[in-house]
Design a protein around this motif. Structure first.
Motif, PDB file in Angstrom:
ATOM      1  N   PRO A 187       1.053  -1.207   0.291  1.00  0.00           N
ATOM      2  CA  PRO A 187       0.209   0.383  -0.163  1.00  0.00           C
ATOM      3  C   PRO A 187       0.893   1.055   0.206  1.00  0.00           C
ATOM      4  O   PRO A 187       0.001   2.628  -0.072  1.00  0.00           O
ATOM      5  CB  PRO A 187      -0.475  -0.010   1.593  1.00  0.00           C
ATOM      6  CG  PRO A 187      -0.253  -0.567   2.427  1.00  0.00           C
ATOM      7  CD  PRO A 187       1.010  -1.779   0.900  1.00  0.00           C
ATOM      8  N   HIS A 188       2.144   0.866   0.032  1.00  0.00           N
ATOM      9  CA  HIS A 188       3.133   2.449   0.438  1.00  0.00           C
ATOM     10  C   HIS A 188       4.011   1.747  -1.001  1.00  0.00           C
ATOM     11  O   HIS A 188       4.996   0.410  -0.847  1.00  0.00           O
ATOM     12  CB  HIS A 188       3.541   2.741   1.488  1.00  0.00           C
ATOM     13  CG  HIS A 188       1.985   3.147   1.839  1.00  0.00           C
ATOM     14  ND1 HIS A 188       1.617   3.766   2.552  1.00  0.00           N
ATOM     15  CD2 HIS A 188       1.734   2.507   4.025  1.00  0.00           C
ATOM     16  CE1 HIS A 188       0.740   3.613   3.582  1.00  0.00           C
ATOM     17  NE2 HIS A 188       0.637   2.943   4.215  1.00  0.00           N
ATOM     18  N   SER A 189       4.616   3.068  -1.256  1.00  0.00           N
ATOM     19  CA  SER A 189       6.125   2.574  -1.843  1.00  0.00           C
ATOM     20  C   SER A 189       7.295   3.991  -1.528  1.00  0.00           C
ATOM     21  O   SER A 189       7.035   4.895  -1.132  1.00  0.00           O
ATOM     22  CB  SER A 189       5.931   3.341  -3.488  1.00  0.00           C
ATOM     23  OG  SER A 189       6.693   3.631  -4.118  1.00  0.00           O
ATOM     24  N   VAL A 190       8.537   3.121  -1.416  1.00  0.00           N
ATOM     25  CA  VAL A 190       9.736   4.408  -0.898  1.00  0.00           C
ATOM     26  C   VAL A 190       9.520   5.254  -1.687  1.00  0.00           C
ATOM     27  O   VAL A 190      10.148   6.167  -1.034  1.00  0.00           O
ATOM     28  CB  VAL A 190      10.989   3.181  -1.161  1.00  0.00           C
ATOM     29  CG1 VAL A 190      12.269   3.830  -0.666  1.00  0.00           C
ATOM     30  CG2 VAL A 190      10.285   2.120  -0.297  1.00  0.00           C
ATOM     31  N   GLN A 191       8.990   4.717  -3.361  1.00  0.00           N
ATOM     32  CA  GLN A 191       9.618   6.450  -4.261  1.00  0.00           C
ATOM     33  C   GLN A 191       8.827   6.997  -3.719  1.00  0.00           C
ATOM     34  O   GLN A 191       8.474   8.287  -3.982  1.00  0.00           O
ATOM     35  CB  GLN A 191       9.842   5.824  -5.711  1.00  0.00           C
ATOM     36  CG  GLN A 191       9.767   6.827  -6.431  1.00  0.00           C
ATOM     37  CD  GLN A 191       9.733   6.299  -7.762  1.00  0.00           C
ATOM     38  OE1 GLN A 191       8.710   5.573  -8.090  1.00  0.00           O
ATOM     39  NE2 GLN A 191      10.333   7.319  -9.094  1.00  0.00           N
TER      40      GLN A 191
END
Length: 261
Positions: free
Chosen positions: A209-213
């Protein structure tokens, strides 16, 4: 402050906290809702969502996840609570409407760094087509009704046999992901192995549900996305804010996404 003004102020704050650019709004395809971080892969100049989670809607009824080799997988469902997406191989109808010899053409692969990953609910079955030698391992069963081949074809429920295609002189070996619970129930009460029903049951992928970028963009109050460069071509990162897309961060402060990091 008068009660009416106080109420209006609270409503405005609530709306601001939950507002997002129109580019990031939900869409529908058939009976499925496409919501962030998924997005519809269209000809528009910008898209709000994570790279690799672009979907195509065909005839306003069929949701497709494009894959490698231009192969397609039909999206049968998205569970936003468990971060799961369910896919079915979108093979040609004539290759799938047979109970004895389904003809698959492509191995399913996931790009390195993809937002999508296979889950523990998945397993594999492998099809070996047009083999010069008889396959003898216990987990393999011969397919019947393969008119396009003049030699034997097989399906295996075991793992680690892909390299055996060369050993047995098979024309092709195709690995298909399936749900493990369907694979275990593949043998019906009559003793027939119902391969097509298992394939039509599809398989499951999970997504983060989240992206580092995208994390910094979301923490600044924005929504991660990409813009097409009309001058030079290609696609560049964009952070969609209330005032429009930017290549950096929003200036509106920390959003509700920050509590999840």
């Amino acid at each position: 402050m008068p009660p009416l003004l106080l109420l209006l102020a609270v409503l405005l704050l609530f709306a601001a906290a939950n507002a997002y650019p129109s580019t990031c709004g939900n869409a529908t395809c058939g009976n499925l809702t496409i919501a962030y971080p998924f997005w519809l892969n269209s000809s528009s100049a910008s898209s709000c969502g994570y790279r690799g989670l672009g979907l195509a809607c065909e005839d306003n009824t069929t949701l497709i996840l494009p894959a490698q080799s231009h192969h397609r997988y039909r999206v049968s469902g998205i569970d936003y609570d468990t971060h799961s997406v369910f896919l079915v191989d979108d093979v040609e109808a004539e290759d799938f409407n047979t109970t004895s010899c389904p003809h698959l053409h492509f191995n399913f692969t996931i790009d390195a760094g993809s937002a999508l990953q296979l889950t523990h609910s998945d397993s594999n079955i492998t099809f070996f087509y047009n083999c010069k030698k008889n396959v003898s391992w216990p987990s393999a069963a011969e397919l019947i009704g393969c008119p396009e081949y003049n030699k034997s074809s097989y399906v295996s429920t075991g793992d680690g046999y892909t390299d055996a295609a060369d050993e047995y002189g098979c024309e092709a070996a195709v690995v298909a992901p399936v749900l493990d619970v369907h694979k275990k129930g593949m043998m019906d009460v009559s003793g027939e192995r119902r391969y097509v029903e298992v394939l039509k049951g599809g398989f499951e992928l999970s997504y983060s549900p989240h992206s580092v970028q995208c994390g910094a963009c979301e923490r600044s109050g924005g929504w991660c996305g990409y813009r097409h460069n009309q001058t030079h071509g290609g696609v560049g990162f964009a952070c969609f804010c209330d005032g429009g897309p930017t290549g950096d961060l929003c200036a509106s402060g920390v959003s509700q996404w920050s509590v999840n990091y």
